[in-house]
Every structure is written in structure tokens, then in C-alpha cells.
Design a protein around this motif. Sequence first.
Motif: not given
Lengths: 115, 112
Positions: B37, B39-42
Motif C-alpha cells: 500500500q 500513501s494510505g490508499r488502495g
Amino acid sequence: GAGVSQSPSNKVTEKGKDVELRCDPISGHTALYWYRQSLGQGLEFLIYFQGNSAPDKSGLPSDRFSAERTGGSVSTLTIQRTQQEDSAVYLCASSPPPVASGEQYFGPGTRLTVT
Amino acid sequence: SQQGEEDPQALSIQEGENATMNCSYKTSINNLQWYRQNSGRGLVHLILIRSNEREKHSGRLRVTLDTSKKSSSLLITASRAADTASYFCATRDTGANSKLTFGKGITLSVRP
């Protein structure tokens, strides 16, 4: 081909309001999952849809949370009367048949901020 | 409850070095998967290893599985700054439900 898409990408709402988060899975994927991820934490399972079977709702944290999947495709996660602790990134994932493969394809997530 | 527990929680290495991340779990599994993952996204699926497999390779990735110790390791060889990310292990249990249970993740920083 197109991946999993989610909308909106960001949502800021006031405490007490209802919000709807949308997920468009990859075409042909029969399984759809919702997760929640708080800052710096792992993924918390919320709900799982598989074909026409009854969804596994065992991860929903309270009755303020609900989800539906229409026509076996698009899913909407609804949070009623939002609380500040609901602030998190909500991730959707889908996976193709056979279900046993287990590999999941994730969308970019919706970052929800409750003020 | 958490199924996969990664170790260490954070890892910082120099570009070119190898990175080894470990995952332990508690119940019988059908397969174990590693995800990345940014940057804390998908999350992006990296590799899947089935319970009857012991080792698997994909490019610079090598994953091992020891079902007797209920543990797995992910090795990234010749690391690059672009490998900086969070890495999660996820287990799928042996039941009919294909739900994955994720660990809390390892933050890998690769210094250029």
C-alpha cells in the motif's frame, strides 16, 4: 481493463449526517468486500458479498452501518448518523471466480472525515 | 481479532539491501497473500502462496510459508527507493468464506 473504482475519493461530513460511499467492482468479479482503515492501522473487515448468497455482515461495527449490492455489481456502503470515530479510509475490493482464488483487487478508497 | 501479525512494524534500509518481513498467524489457512500500500490508499496484490507450497518467487520478491510454525516471510531483494510502502500479509482460512484477514502492516523505508 478498468479497475475497482470508488466515489467520492474524499468526503467531509458533519457529525450526525448520513453518508453513502459507492464501489464499482471489476466487471465479472463475483465477490465484493468493504474494509475500513484508520490512520496507521491495518484493514478492518466490514462486509462481504458473494454472488446471490446472503452477505457476511459480521464486521459491521454497529447498526448505523449497512451495505447493499444491486444487480450483483455496484455496492453502496451507508453510514447513518456519522460519528467522529467513523473517520477513516473506506476501501472496497473485488475478486473473480473461483472464489477460492482469494486474490483481491482494491479500489483507491474513500477518505471520510467526520467533523 | 487479528490473524496475521507482521514483524517488524517498521523497517528502514539502504537502497540495494534486501528487506525481510515476517508474518505469523494463528489458524489453519488456505492461502497467505502479501499486499503493498502506497500513501494510505488502495492495496496492490503482490503474491499468493497456497498452504501446500513452501516457497514462491515473483521478480525480486520471494515468499516462504512454514505451516508448522504458522509463519511466512517476504523477501525483497535489491531494494529500491520506490519499494518504500506499507506491506500487509493477509490470510484466507480453510472455511468456505473467502474473507481475507489482514495484519496491521509493516512500514518499509528504503533510503536512496
